[in-house]
Design an enzyme around this catalytic site. Structure first.
Site, PDB file in Angstrom:
ATOM      1  N   CYS A 108       0.738  -1.169   0.125  1.00 53.39           N
ATOM      2  CA  CYS A 108      -0.012  -0.194  -0.003  1.00 53.39           C
ATOM      3  C   CYS A 108       0.894   1.341   0.018  1.00 53.39           C
ATOM      4  O   CYS A 108       0.775   2.155  -0.753  1.00 53.39           O
ATOM      5  CB  CYS A 108      -0.689  -0.156   1.101  1.00 53.39           C
ATOM      6  SG  CYS A 108      -2.266   1.310   1.270  1.00 53.39           S
ATOM      7  N   CYS A 109       1.975   1.244   0.935  1.00 54.00           N
ATOM      8  CA  CYS A 109       2.776   2.437   0.787  1.00 54.00           C
ATOM      9  C   CYS A 109       3.553   2.488  -0.411  1.00 54.00           C
ATOM     10  O   CYS A 109       3.763   3.646  -0.545  1.00 54.00           O
ATOM     11  CB  CYS A 109       3.780   2.436   2.221  1.00 54.00           C
ATOM     12  SG  CYS A 109       3.136   2.533   3.554  1.00 54.00           S
ATOM     13  N   CYS A 191      -0.871   8.823   6.719  1.00 48.95           N
ATOM     14  CA  CYS A 191      -2.348   8.634   6.378  1.00 48.95           C
ATOM     15  C   CYS A 191      -3.242   8.407   7.719  1.00 48.95           C
ATOM     16  O   CYS A 191      -2.656   7.859   8.783  1.00 48.95           O
ATOM     17  CB  CYS A 191      -2.241   7.329   5.818  1.00 48.95           C
ATOM     18  SG  CYS A 191      -1.595   7.331   3.991  1.00 48.95           S
ATOM     19  N   CYS A 194      -3.541   5.138   9.304  1.00 46.15           N
ATOM     20  CA  CYS A 194      -2.321   4.353   9.906  1.00 46.15           C
ATOM     21  C   CYS A 194      -1.358   5.439  10.839  1.00 46.15           C
ATOM     22  O   CYS A 194      -0.211   5.148  11.130  1.00 46.15           O
ATOM     23  CB  CYS A 194      -1.451   4.061   8.620  1.00 46.15           C
ATOM     24  SG  CYS A 194      -1.962   2.922   7.566  1.00 46.15           S
ATOM     25  N   CYS A 220       8.087   3.185   5.457  1.00 44.08           N
ATOM     26  CA  CYS A 220       7.202   2.635   4.572  1.00 44.08           C
ATOM     27  C   CYS A 220       7.696   2.972   2.976  1.00 44.08           C
ATOM     28  O   CYS A 220       6.831   2.573   2.119  1.00 44.08           O
ATOM     29  CB  CYS A 220       5.758   3.494   4.686  1.00 44.08           C
ATOM     30  SG  CYS A 220       6.124   5.102   4.033  1.00 44.08           S
TER      31      CYS A 220
HETATM   32  S1  SF4 Z   1       0.591   4.878   5.540  1.00 48.72           S
HETATM   33 FE1  SF4 Z   1      -1.369   3.108   5.507  1.00 48.72          FE
HETATM   34  S2  SF4 Z   1      -2.921   4.044   3.918  1.00 48.72           S
HETATM   35 FE2  SF4 Z   1      -1.075   5.390   3.842  1.00 48.72          FE
HETATM   36  S3  SF4 Z   1      -0.022   4.129   1.916  1.00 48.72           S
HETATM   37 FE3  SF4 Z   1       1.026   3.396   3.989  1.00 48.72          FE
HETATM   38  S4  SF4 Z   1      -0.265   1.626   4.439  1.00 48.72           S
HETATM   39 FE4  SF4 Z   1      -1.206   2.825   2.960  1.00 48.72          FE
END
Ligand code: SF4
Length: 240
Positions: A108-109, A191, A194, A220
């Site tokens: 996701c990151c 985010c 998170c 991340c």
């Molecule tokens: S912080 Fe969380 S929602 Fe944002 S990109 Fe990374 S995993 Fe995805």
């Protein structure tokens, strides 16, 4: 504080002198951003500001971006993830994939932050970060100027020696725009889904991906590089 401000201004001026329009500031719009944006203005440097709109940022971060645009009269370029990449990821793993496993959180990151950051850095020779040594063990050995072994650019860290207390003191003393989540004990802001507030005595980055096992690096994919490589990990690293 005066010495730290002067040292940070010197790093910013050096970065501009060396790279000029090849320089960019990918801004997280967290606490450190308030200081850096104000120092860049003080130094009179026209460094372009970009930010990664992951699509899941807190409302307070969007409010802060608007306030910065008004206060400094600057343009903030907002970069989005690739729509098809996000849609494919959500189709395969669902909207809350980051809770499922470290691998899916890193995916996701990568999709929402690392790939857009790559676009932000395209055609650039250097970038500025708001990273500080005290933020985490992965940042303790950070230098003011580093060669980025991920993107191949020069990376400047003007706030490396600032404490969180310094950041907060600067914001208060100079009455600069800031992310209102700071008032609710959010120290590292990413985010909405998170990021959480931290309590007294917690590590500054304990509010990021807190559900993961503590021996997993809480990064991340935007800044890691050397450390992860040393640990045999593939991902790059975080920061904004
Ligand atoms: S912080 Fe969380 S929602 Fe944002 S990109 Fe990374 S995993 Fe995805």
């Amino acid at each position: 504080m005066k010495d730290k401000i002067e040292a940070s201004l010197a790093i910013l001026r050096e970065a501009w002198q060396q790279h000029g329009e090849g320089l960019v500031y990918p801004c997280s719009f967290g606490g450190e951003s308030s200081v850096l944006l104000d120092l860049i203005r003080q130094a009179g440097l026209p460094i372009p500001v970009v930010t990664l709109d992951t699509g899941r940022l807190p409302q307070e971060t969007y409010d802060f971006i608007d306030e910065v645009r008004r206060h400094y009269g600057i343009e903030v370029t907002m970069l989005f993830p690739d729509r098809e990449e996000v849609e494919a990821m959500l189709r395969a793993h669902g909207p809350n994939l980051f809770r499922t496993s470290v691998e899916l959180r890193q995916l996701c990151c990568k999709v929402r932050k690392v790939h857009p950051l790559g676009r932000a850095l395209e055609g650039r020779s250097a970038w500025i970060t708001g990273r500080r040594r005290e933020q985490s063990k992965t940042r303790e050995r950070m230098q003011a100027v580093e060669t980025d072994d991920v993107y191949g650019l020069t990376k400047y860290n003007p706030l490396l020696d600032w404490s969180w207390r310094d950041v907060r003191a600067y914001i208060d003393a100079h009455a600069v725009p800031y992310n209102r989540l700071l008032d609710r004990h959010y120290v590292s802001i990413g985010c909405a889904c998170c990021t959480r507030a931290i309590t007294v005595g917690e590590d500054p980055r304990a509010g990021r991906w807190w559900w993961e096992h503590e021996d997993v690096l809480s990064e991340c994919g935007l800044h890691v590089g050397r450390l992860r490589a040393a640990r045999g990990e593939n991902e790059q690293g975080e920061g904004i």
